[in-house]
Motif scaffolding. Structure first.
Motif, PDB file in Angstrom:
ATOM      1  N   HIS A   6       0.831  -1.206   0.000  1.00  0.00           N
ATOM      2  CA  HIS A   6       0.000   0.000   0.000  1.00  0.00           C
ATOM      3  C   HIS A   6       0.868   1.259   0.000  1.00  0.00           C
ATOM      4  CE1 HIS A   6      -4.078  -1.551   0.269  1.00  0.00           C
ATOM      5  NE2 HIS A   6      -3.657  -2.469   1.111  1.00  0.00           N
ATOM      6  N   LEU A   7       1.974   1.222   0.721  1.00  0.00           N
ATOM      7  CA  LEU A   7       2.896   2.360   0.734  1.00  0.00           C
ATOM      8  C   LEU A   7       3.509   2.584  -0.649  1.00  0.00           C
ATOM      9  CD1 LEU A   7       4.452   4.553   2.256  1.00  0.00           C
ATOM     10  CD2 LEU A   7       6.150   2.831   2.878  1.00  0.00           C
ATOM     11  N   SER A   9       2.140   1.755  -3.512  1.00  0.00           N
ATOM     12  CA  SER A   9       1.075   2.292  -4.362  1.00  0.00           C
ATOM     13  C   SER A   9       0.884   3.783  -4.113  1.00  0.00           C
ATOM     14  CB  SER A   9      -0.232   1.543  -4.096  1.00  0.00           C
ATOM     15  OG  SER A   9      -0.088   0.157  -4.333  1.00  0.00           O
ATOM     16  N   CYS A  10       0.986   4.189  -2.851  1.00  0.00           N
ATOM     17  CA  CYS A  10       0.857   5.606  -2.502  1.00  0.00           C
ATOM     18  C   CYS A  10       1.997   6.422  -3.104  1.00  0.00           C
ATOM     19  CB  CYS A  10       0.823   5.754  -0.988  1.00  0.00           C
ATOM     20  SG  CYS A  10       0.560   7.442  -0.393  1.00  0.00           S
ATOM     21  N   LEU A  14       2.015   9.490  -5.812  1.00  0.00           N
ATOM     22  CA  LEU A  14       2.677  10.758  -5.496  1.00  0.00           C
ATOM     23  C   LEU A  14       3.392  11.334  -6.717  1.00  0.00           C
ATOM     24  CD1 LEU A  14       3.493  12.769  -3.205  1.00  0.00           C
ATOM     25  CD2 LEU A  14       5.515  11.353  -2.857  1.00  0.00           C
ATOM     26  N   TYR A 137      -5.402  -1.493  -3.617  1.00  0.00           N
ATOM     27  CA  TYR A 137      -4.232  -0.668  -3.912  1.00  0.00           C
ATOM     28  C   TYR A 137      -4.620   0.604  -4.655  1.00  0.00           C
ATOM     29  CZ  TYR A 137      -1.924  -5.063  -2.765  1.00  0.00           C
ATOM     30  OH  TYR A 137      -1.524  -6.208  -2.133  1.00  0.00           O
ATOM     31  N   SER A 140      -5.063   3.435  -2.214  1.00  0.00           N
ATOM     32  CA  SER A 140      -3.765   3.964  -1.772  1.00  0.00           C
ATOM     33  C   SER A 140      -3.144   4.846  -2.844  1.00  0.00           C
ATOM     34  CB  SER A 140      -2.822   2.810  -1.427  1.00  0.00           C
ATOM     35  OG  SER A 140      -3.354   2.010  -0.394  1.00  0.00           O
ATOM     36  N   TYR A 141      -3.341   4.458  -4.111  1.00  0.00           N
ATOM     37  CA  TYR A 141      -2.826   5.276  -5.218  1.00  0.00           C
ATOM     38  C   TYR A 141      -3.479   6.656  -5.214  1.00  0.00           C
ATOM     39  CZ  TYR A 141      -2.219   6.996  -9.974  1.00  0.00           C
ATOM     40  OH  TYR A 141      -1.942   7.775 -11.058  1.00  0.00           O
ATOM     41  N   ILE A 143      -4.731   8.229  -2.694  1.00  0.00           N
ATOM     42  CA  ILE A 143      -4.199   8.984  -1.559  1.00  0.00           C
ATOM     43  C   ILE A 143      -2.864   9.629  -1.941  1.00  0.00           C
ATOM     44  CG2 ILE A 143      -3.274   8.776   0.783  1.00  0.00           C
ATOM     45  CD1 ILE A 143      -5.355   6.591   1.291  1.00  0.00           C
ATOM     46  N   GLY A 144      -2.002   8.861  -2.604  1.00  0.00           N
ATOM     47  CA  GLY A 144      -0.733   9.415  -3.055  1.00  0.00           C
ATOM     48  C   GLY A 144      -0.920  10.517  -4.081  1.00  0.00           C
ATOM     49  N   SER A 208       9.090   7.666  -6.404  1.00  0.00           N
ATOM     50  CA  SER A 208       7.969   7.080  -7.132  1.00  0.00           C
ATOM     51  C   SER A 208       8.458   6.021  -8.119  1.00  0.00           C
ATOM     52  CB  SER A 208       7.197   8.182  -7.876  1.00  0.00           C
ATOM     53  OG  SER A 208       6.067   7.651  -8.534  1.00  0.00           O
TER      54      SER A 208
END
Length: 381
Positions: A6-7, A9-10, A14, A137, A140-141, A143-144, A208
């Motif tokens: 998840h991180l 994907s974030c 970003l 995921y 999470s994307y 959110i980024g 990224s």
């Protein structure tokens, strides 16, 4: 492992729009040192529109040559171009050259075009990749992607770009007589220069790229296994056979009904309405309002312009985060929000038309109002 995925994907999200969002909030520092002056935001809006040739090209290739583009190579290449452009921008943004009879910031404009090309093309490459990766995921994307506007805005606030004060310039004649001067704008130095800001953007783009490489190299079976955790538990019968045991839910029947409602097909009229709203909203937020931001804000002062650009960049990801939890498929609500946002945009256009002498110019009311409206319109539409 699920947290790491998840991180990653974030971090991929970003890198989607952080470059252009960063350039927007850095404009108050760039404008006084470029020959384009306050016309630079209009050039930036045009370059972003021209950069749509990137997603158009990718779409046409997928249409007429399916399977020709390798997804991993395309996304890695896009992020690599973004990193290189940010690094070059850090050292070349002040370089100018003559174009005809006018001096232009050729390096700055060319590199901004490449950054626009990267960010626009990410919409038709990153998102389809994350859609196939799994719905968990994808959140999470997004959110980024929201953080891609928030992080440059916070950094610009810490940098203190666009802070200006008016000073009275006086002079003394050779005969000793005192001559009062005029008020002139004096831009306060930022806490750190623009090249540091652009290097920060390149580091974010680099993170990224690293996140995408790790995510792409993770075996598909492992990703699916991590995404499936929490949806159901596995129990073993006495014979040792694994059987999926779903958690008990009192709302099973309503949930099924809601799913059936969500998957119903839209009518032709509803599709036309949705597409018209998308065209209108994108035209306002990506072309019309950014191109007139200087004309609507500068009469109230450089600080107002800086706050409007920065707070608007913060409002957008905050609104996206709220929309994840308060999403609606009610077309009436979507239409109402669009009408309210259009009304706010109309006020901004009116202030731009009336520039350089818009209403409420004497006190702080006009500046506060335009900042609030820019923040609302970016978080509303």
């Amino acid at each position: 492992m699920a947290v790491i995925l998840h991180l990653l994907s974030c971090l991929l999200g970003l890198g989607s729009w952080i470059a252009i969002n960063g350039v927007w909030v850095e404009l108050p520092l760039l404008v006084p040192q470029t020959p384009e002056g306050w016309e630079l935001p209009s050039y930036l809006s045009l370059l972003i529109q021209f950069a749509n040739i990137g997603p158009l090209t990718v779409t046409l290739i997928h249409k007429f040559r399916p399977g020709c583009l390798r997804e991993g190579a395309v996304i890695s290449g896009i992020l690599a171009v973004g990193i290189a452009s940010c690094v070059l921008l850090a050292f070349l943004w002040q370089e100018t050259s003559w174009v005809g009879t006018t001096r232009r910031s050729t390096a700055l404009l060319c590199l901004i075009f490449f950054l626009s090309l990267v960010d626009c093309t990410s919409s038709v490459t990153f998102l389809p990749y994350m859609t196939r990766l799994g719905p968990n995921y994808l959140i999470s994307y997004f959110i980024g992607e929201g953080l891609s506007g928030l992080m440059p805005a916070l950094l610009a606030l810490a940098q203190g770009v666009g802070v200006v004060s008016c000073e009275l310039t006086n002079r003394t004649e050779p005969n000793g007589s005192y001559v009062p001067g005029n008020l002139s704008a004096v831009y306060q130095p930022a806490r750190f220069p623009a090249w540091c800001f652009f290097l920060f953007l390149s580091v974010m783009m680099g993170l990224s790229l690293i996140a995408f490489i790790i995510l792409h190299k993770t075996p598909k079976e492992q990703r699916n296994q991590e995404a499936g955790k929490g949806k159901g538990q596995v129990r073993r019968e006495s014979g040792g056979r694994a059987v999926e045991q779903k958690p008990m839910m009192a709302e099973d029947e309503p949930e099924t009904q809601m799913t059936n409602q969500e998957i119903r097909k839209c009518s032709t009229r509803e599709k036309v309405f949705i597409y018209l709203v998308l065209v209108w909203v994108n035209a306002l937020t990506n072309a019309v309002l950014p191109s007139v931001q200087t004309y609507s804000c500068i009469p109230y002062g450089g600080r107002v312009y800086h706050l409007a650009a920065t707070l608007a960049a913060i409002a957008n990801p905050v609104a996206c985060g709220i929309a994840v939890h308060l999403s609606t498929r009610n077309l009436l609500a979507v239409g109402a929000l669009t009408v309210i946002g259009s009304g706010l945009g109309s006020y901004i256009m009116a202030m731009a038309v009336l520039s350089p002498c818009p209403p409420l110019l004497g006190g702080n009311t006009g500046g506060l109002l335009i900042v609030r409206i820019y923040t609302l319109v970016q978080g509303h539409i």
